[in-house]
Design a protein around this motif. Structure first.
Motif, PDB file in Angstrom:
ATOM      1  N   ALA A   1       0.827  -1.202   0.000  1.00  0.00           N
ATOM      2  CA  ALA A   1       0.000   0.000   0.000  1.00  0.00           C
ATOM      3  C   ALA A   1       0.863   1.255   0.000  1.00  0.00           C
ATOM      4  O   ALA A   1       0.559   2.246  -0.686  1.00  0.00           O
ATOM      5  CB  ALA A   1      -0.931  -0.006   1.210  1.00  0.00           C
TER       6      ALA A   1
ATOM      7  N   LEU B   1       2.192   1.900  -3.464  1.00  0.00           N
ATOM      8  CA  LEU B   1       1.183   2.330  -4.429  1.00  0.00           C
ATOM      9  C   LEU B   1       0.593   3.698  -4.110  1.00  0.00           C
ATOM     10  O   LEU B   1       0.363   4.511  -5.010  1.00  0.00           O
ATOM     11  CB  LEU B   1       0.047   1.293  -4.493  1.00  0.00           C
ATOM     12  N   LEU B   2       0.325   3.942  -2.828  1.00  0.00           N
ATOM     13  CA  LEU B   2      -0.410   5.148  -2.446  1.00  0.00           C
ATOM     14  C   LEU B   2       0.461   6.256  -1.879  1.00  0.00           C
ATOM     15  O   LEU B   2      -0.022   7.374  -1.689  1.00  0.00           O
ATOM     16  CB  LEU B   2      -1.490   4.788  -1.410  1.00  0.00           C
TER      17      LEU B   2
ATOM     18  N   ARG C   1       1.833   9.022   3.338  1.00  0.00           N
ATOM     19  CA  ARG C   1       0.385   9.024   3.503  1.00  0.00           C
ATOM     20  C   ARG C   1      -0.079   7.768   4.253  1.00  0.00           C
ATOM     21  O   ARG C   1      -0.900   7.836   5.179  1.00  0.00           O
ATOM     22  CB  ARG C   1      -0.275   9.090   2.126  1.00  0.00           C
ATOM     23  N   VAL C   2       0.457   6.606   3.868  1.00  0.00           N
ATOM     24  CA  VAL C   2       0.090   5.360   4.533  1.00  0.00           C
ATOM     25  C   VAL C   2       0.600   5.344   5.973  1.00  0.00           C
ATOM     26  O   VAL C   2      -0.077   4.855   6.882  1.00  0.00           O
ATOM     27  CB  VAL C   2       0.636   4.163   3.734  1.00  0.00           C
TER      28      VAL C   2
ATOM     29  N   ASP D   1       6.499  11.160  -0.506  1.00  0.00           N
ATOM     30  CA  ASP D   1       5.160  10.581  -0.460  1.00  0.00           C
ATOM     31  C   ASP D   1       4.608  10.369  -1.862  1.00  0.00           C
ATOM     32  O   ASP D   1       3.550  10.854  -2.216  1.00  0.00           O
ATOM     33  CB  ASP D   1       4.236  11.505   0.346  1.00  0.00           C
TER      34      ASP D   1
ATOM     35  N   GLY E   1       3.290   7.773  -4.635  1.00  0.00           N
ATOM     36  CA  GLY E   1       2.792   6.431  -4.921  1.00  0.00           C
ATOM     37  C   GLY E   1       2.827   6.172  -6.410  1.00  0.00           C
ATOM     38  O   GLY E   1       2.901   7.094  -7.223  1.00  0.00           O
TER      39      GLY E   1
ATOM     40  N   ARG F   1      -3.075   3.097  -7.664  1.00  0.00           N
ATOM     41  CA  ARG F   1      -4.225   3.151  -6.772  1.00  0.00           C
ATOM     42  C   ARG F   1      -4.750   1.739  -6.581  1.00  0.00           C
ATOM     43  O   ARG F   1      -4.551   0.853  -7.409  1.00  0.00           O
ATOM     44  CB  ARG F   1      -5.324   4.037  -7.381  1.00  0.00           C
ATOM     45  N   PHE F   2      -5.446   1.535  -5.441  1.00  0.00           N
ATOM     46  CA  PHE F   2      -6.037   0.221  -5.210  1.00  0.00           C
ATOM     47  C   PHE F   2      -6.992  -0.133  -6.347  1.00  0.00           C
ATOM     48  O   PHE F   2      -7.071  -1.257  -6.783  1.00  0.00           O
ATOM     49  CB  PHE F   2      -6.801   0.221  -3.884  1.00  0.00           C
TER      50      PHE F   2
ATOM     51  N   SER G   1      -6.799   0.407  -9.358  1.00  0.00           N
ATOM     52  CA  SER G   1      -6.167   0.163 -10.650  1.00  0.00           C
ATOM     53  C   SER G   1      -5.881  -1.314 -10.890  1.00  0.00           C
ATOM     54  O   SER G   1      -5.359  -1.686 -11.921  1.00  0.00           O
ATOM     55  CB  SER G   1      -4.846   0.941 -10.731  1.00  0.00           C
TER      56      SER G   1
END
Length: 514
Positions: free
Chosen positions: A76, A79-80, A84-85, A199, A201, A204-205, A207
């Motif tokens: 995560a 990717l993101l 942020r995570v 930060d 990524g 996206r999830f 995607s």
């Protein structure tokens, strides 16, 4: 200690050092939560009505969720965006910590601990990846990993100390309330000190690049495995619940392997396990982790239930271990520069094994000074030295875009190894205690169980030291023929000699005595 000096360059800017401090504080916090409950377990047991198995699950619910979701947390972050995570994970972690302190029943407490572990699974790989990106390969990164090892070890020992102080002063709920308050402070520090430039990524999830099927499968597999090991103590190894749970774990793990081989967006991409020495580092870290969490589970119980020490005295008794742990983490890069990474790793594992073997001689009529102090110092030194070297080994040669996933993987193997190890060793200790001859004094029966757990841990670490020699030598022969490696991700250009050790040259964890 100067953390920011990089190869051939000046000291790191103050903001770089401050960002590392904030990220290290995040790592400290999630590891603190692993052990802070250990001293308070007798009080928690009476406060919410826990059974013997429930006490194990207060520790393992956190460790299992932490370990099972770390890969997902690392992916995560890739990717993101890792910052942020990290912030989202800290927020979940703080909320779950507050809920655990307010719990009034075993179910609520164990559920809150599981959510706490899920938050930690987002925090740990993101924090490690951001820390690695702050320092390019070289001495600066080696020193940064030394700091990482120091705070990781101090988190385990410091949790026992802080747990004892808080439990005796204000009661067990405060061990969770303080963690919640500390986590919010760390969140603010990350917002202030860690640059947004890191930060970024890559997707996206939505995607289709997040392996949800693999995540669910491996999480269920690990849950079944730990559940089976934990319930074996009461149901017996041939009981239907145990065999069913362990059988389901085998089937689900096999399904996970099949899923990962066929998916382009695999949670554990094959390229990661073939990069550098990632596979060897993770195998060894799982074995180290299998005795790590169990150590901080059994030692406080021996101090309180057998030696009769108070929660405060038990926590204070972990200070020598914590100091030795931090000292070993600081020494590890320097030792590796002198004798090579493999020799340093082996020495660390054998030192810890010696300390655990010494602990296995504990007596029911013993004392802290005779039975705990000396072996605790050996264990602390060996644990931190081995941890620093294995962390370096497990991120060796990993491309920048996969550092979050690699960080998640090495934390996964440690946490999952710890959850499995604690379940197995707790079952072993309980079985030995219950099988002592009729008429054996209760304290002697308890001590016999602890002795069996520490003896097994020492034997396992001695075996790990031998395996470390075999795996690292094998990976060196396959990857570095005659001190050179082919070009490609994680390797130098054709014909260029590889570095001698992990902290003196380009790639951490890659140095050996040639």
């Amino acid at each position: 200690m100067n953390l920011g000096r990089t190869k051939g360059g000046p000291d790191a800017p103050p903001r770089q050092a401050a960002a590392l401090a904030a990220l290290a504080a995040a790592q400290f916090t999630v590891l603190l939560a692993t052990s802070i409950v250990n001293v308070a377990l007798p009080q928690i047991r009476s406060g919410v009505g826990l059974s013997d198995g429930g006490m194990t699950w207060v520790v393992n619910a956190y460790g299992l969720a932490f370990g099972a979701l770390l890969l997902a947390g690392g992916r995560a972050g890739d990717l993101l965006g890792r910052r942020r995570v990290l912030l989202a994970g800290l927020a979940v972690f703080a909320g779950a910590s507050l809920a655990a302190g307010l719990a009034t029943s075993p179910g609520l407490l164990i559920a809150a601990r599981a959510v706490q572990g899920a938050g930690a699974a987002a925090v740990a790989p993101a924090a490690l990846a951001l820390a690695l990106n702050l320092f390019p390969p070289g001495p600066g990164r080696g020193r940064a990993l030394g700091v990482w090892g120091a705070v990781s070890g101090a988190g385990g020992a410091g949790g026992v100390l802080l747990g004892g102080v808080l439990t005796q002063a204000w009661g067990w709920p405060w061990i969770f309330h303080i963690v919640a308050l500390g986590t919010m402070a760390v969140l603010l520090a990350v917002v202030t000190l860690v640059p947004r430039a890191d930060d970024r990524g890559s997707g996206r999830f939505g995607s289709g690049r997040f392996d949800l099927l693999g995540t669910v499968t491996v999480t269920l597999a690990l849950t079944c495995l730990v559940w089976g090991l934990t319930t074996a103590r009461g149901a017996g190894w041939t009981g239907v619940p145990v065999l069913g749970s362990l059988g389901a774990a085998v089937v689900l793990l096999a399904a996970f392997c099949v899923i990962e081989r066929r998916r382009p967006d695999a949670l554990v991409p094959p390229r990661l396990l073939t990069a550098g020495r990632v596979a060897a580092g993770n195998v060894l870290m799982a074995l180290l982790g299998s005795v790590w969490i169990a150590l901080f589970f059994f030692l406080p119980l021996y101090q309180q239930q057998v030696l009769g020490m108070s929660p405060l005295a038990t926590g204070a008794g972990q200070l020598p271990l914590a100091v030795a742990n931090m000292l070993g983490a600081v020494m590890a890069p320097r030792i590796a520069r002198r004798i090579g990474a493999t020799a340093t790793l082996t020495a660390g594992l054998l030192t810890e094994a010696a300390g655990l073997l010494w602990l296995s001689w504990m007596r029911a009529d013993g004392s802290y000074l005779v039975d705990v102090l000396g072996p605790s110092i050996l264990v602390g030194l060996g644990l931190s030295i081995a941890f620093v070297q294995l962390t370096s080994l497990a991120v060796d040669g990993v491309p920048r875009q996969d550092t979050g996933l690699a960080g998640g993987l090495v934390n996964t193997t440690r946490q999952v190894g710890g959850a499995i190890g604690l379940a197995a060793l707790a079952t072993l200790a309980g079985s030995v205690t219950h099988r002592t001859p009729t008429g054996t004094p209760p304290l002697e029966a308890l001590t016999a169980g602890y002795q069996a757990a520490f003896t097994t841990s020492a034997a396992l670490l001695a075996t790990t030291a031998l395996l470390a020699l075999l795996l690292t030598c094998a990976s060196r022969r396959s990857r570095v023929p005659r001190d050179t490696a082919p070009a490609g991700p994680g390797g130098p250009p054709h014909g260029r000699p590889l570095p001698r050790n992990p902290t003196a040259r380009s790639v951490p964890g890659n140095g050996e005595n040639r």
